[in-house]
Enzyme design. Sequence first.
Site, PDB file in Angstrom:
ATOM      1  N   THR A   1      -5.107  -2.841   1.133  1.00  0.00           N
ATOM      2  CA  THR A   1      -4.992  -2.183  -0.539  1.00  0.00           C
ATOM      3  C   THR A   1      -3.914  -3.864  -0.880  1.00  0.00           C
ATOM      4  O   THR A   1      -3.729  -3.429  -2.150  1.00  0.00           O
ATOM      5  CB  THR A   1      -3.603  -1.526  -0.243  1.00  0.00           C
ATOM      6  OG1 THR A   1      -2.780  -1.980   0.304  1.00  0.00           O
ATOM      7  CG2 THR A   1      -4.236  -0.458   0.084  1.00  0.00           C
ATOM      8  N   ASP A   2      -3.258  -4.757   0.158  1.00  0.00           N
ATOM      9  CA  ASP A   2      -2.661  -5.422  -0.713  1.00  0.00           C
ATOM     10  C   ASP A   2      -2.998  -6.178  -2.309  1.00  0.00           C
ATOM     11  O   ASP A   2      -2.620  -6.372  -4.033  1.00  0.00           O
ATOM     12  CB  ASP A   2      -1.554  -6.614  -0.434  1.00  0.00           C
ATOM     13  CG  ASP A   2      -1.139  -6.257   1.320  1.00  0.00           C
ATOM     14  OD1 ASP A   2      -0.959  -4.292   0.931  1.00  0.00           O
ATOM     15  OD2 ASP A   2      -0.463  -6.494   2.146  1.00  0.00           O
TER      16      ASP A   2
ATOM     17  N   THR B   1      -5.510  -2.712   5.774  1.00  0.00           N
ATOM     18  CA  THR B   1      -4.634  -1.731   7.026  1.00  0.00           C
ATOM     19  C   THR B   1      -6.209  -0.360   7.697  1.00  0.00           C
ATOM     20  O   THR B   1      -5.855  -0.243   8.116  1.00  0.00           O
ATOM     21  CB  THR B   1      -3.760  -0.507   6.196  1.00  0.00           C
ATOM     22  OG1 THR B   1      -3.202  -1.873   5.876  1.00  0.00           O
ATOM     23  CG2 THR B   1      -2.952   0.814   6.661  1.00  0.00           C
TER      24      THR B   1
ATOM     25  N   SER C   1      -5.804  -8.375   3.420  1.00  0.00           N
ATOM     26  CA  SER C   1      -6.143  -8.595   2.086  1.00  0.00           C
ATOM     27  C   SER C   1      -5.531  -9.783   1.404  1.00  0.00           C
ATOM     28  O   SER C   1      -5.320 -10.248   0.544  1.00  0.00           O
ATOM     29  CB  SER C   1      -6.540  -7.481   1.682  1.00  0.00           C
ATOM     30  OG  SER C   1      -4.849  -7.276   0.874  1.00  0.00           O
TER      31      SER C   1
HETATM   32  N1  ASP Z   1      -1.354  -5.316   4.144  1.00  0.00           N
HETATM   33  C1  ASP Z   1      -2.092  -4.538   4.131  1.00  0.00           C
HETATM   34  C2  ASP Z   1      -3.893  -5.780   3.776  1.00  0.00           C
HETATM   35  O1  ASP Z   1      -3.836  -5.504   3.079  1.00  0.00           O
HETATM   36  C3  ASP Z   1      -2.511  -3.632   3.150  1.00  0.00           C
HETATM   37  C4  ASP Z   1      -2.687  -2.400   3.786  1.00  0.00           C
HETATM   38  O2  ASP Z   1      -4.461  -2.191   3.488  1.00  0.00           O
HETATM   39  O3  ASP Z   1      -2.905  -1.940   2.794  1.00  0.00           O
HETATM   40  O4  ASP Z   1      -4.870  -5.805   3.957  1.00  0.00           O
END
Ligand code: ASP
Length: 334
Positions: free
Chosen positions: A86-87, A12, A53
């Site tokens: 973050t995932d 993100t 991710s």
């Molecule tokens: N969907 C995103 C990822 O993990 C979420 C994030 O980065 O916060 O790439």
Amino acid sequence: MGQVVVISTGGTIASRWQGSGFAADARGGDVLATAAVPEGVTVRVVDLMSVNSARITTRDQLALLRTVHEVLADPAVDGIVVTHGTDTLEESAFLLDLHHGDPRPVVLTGAQRPLEAPDGDGPRNLRDALLAASSPALRGHGVLVAFDGQIHAARGTIKVQTLAADAFADPSGSPVADVKDGHVLVRRRPERPEPLPLPAADAPLPRVDIVTHHCDADPLLFNAAVQAGAQGIVLVATGAGNATPEVVAAVEAAVARGVLVALTTRVPAGPVAEIYTQGGAVDLAAAGAVLTGTLRVGQARIATLAAVLAVPDADDTAGRTRALRHAVAAPPAS
Ligand code: ASP
């Protein structure tokens, strides 16, 4: 202060609007441009990939691991920041931590709000990560996660919020440090086992699956993982690590075939423990499952993956089991 290398992988923090939703497409330089670089710190960017991710593969994670080690081969580098979605950040962070024997900090960070959000959290998180990576006080603390003003140990830290800014915590532990007014305030040093050897560049990539127990579950999905060729399976049990006598029988048969079985729980906090029989953790441990302490499912899987990669000989079940026990060793409280 000193030289920090930022390895950019997407997430993100690197995501822009694509017309129907957000997706990672920015390069590391664009991400870095959003953050105030702490005084005295020089930064070099390595663009490794730009993906969200949930799409990251074992191959990607091993490329990240090798890149970290290549960067640290330069003694002029004081620390590394990895920007990551973050995932699955907790999975990549733990894989790096399991192989990290260098005192220099490797700090993962990301954002809950996209790159160009006017009130985004990425710039602050990235600045905190740069501070942490260049902080002499964090040398010897292993791989870390910088998020929302706190620095967490990679081991045990998971994503605990889908949307809120305080996205990471160790539900069974406490942060390693806080970042306040541009300063890193260290609270504790995490205990960490000796690093595992780096997997060979041409190591075959094993299948490691996850099966969750629930009311009325039978061993069908667990056995399907064995049939699919899984070399490791994480059983996400109920409570302190409990399932049924039928699942215990399936675990025993899988272990007899050389499959590494790790036992964790659906419960958000606390360790798995040998308390119950008639399908409980007492019987699952006797069947050969390895209890994973307070590790949650994603990190229990990474420990299993790392154990398989550390002992490439599939017939060396005892060696793989030893490597998994080493990887999950619950550190004594500090
Ligand atoms: N969907 C995103 C990822 O993990 C979420 C994030 O980065 O916060 O790439």
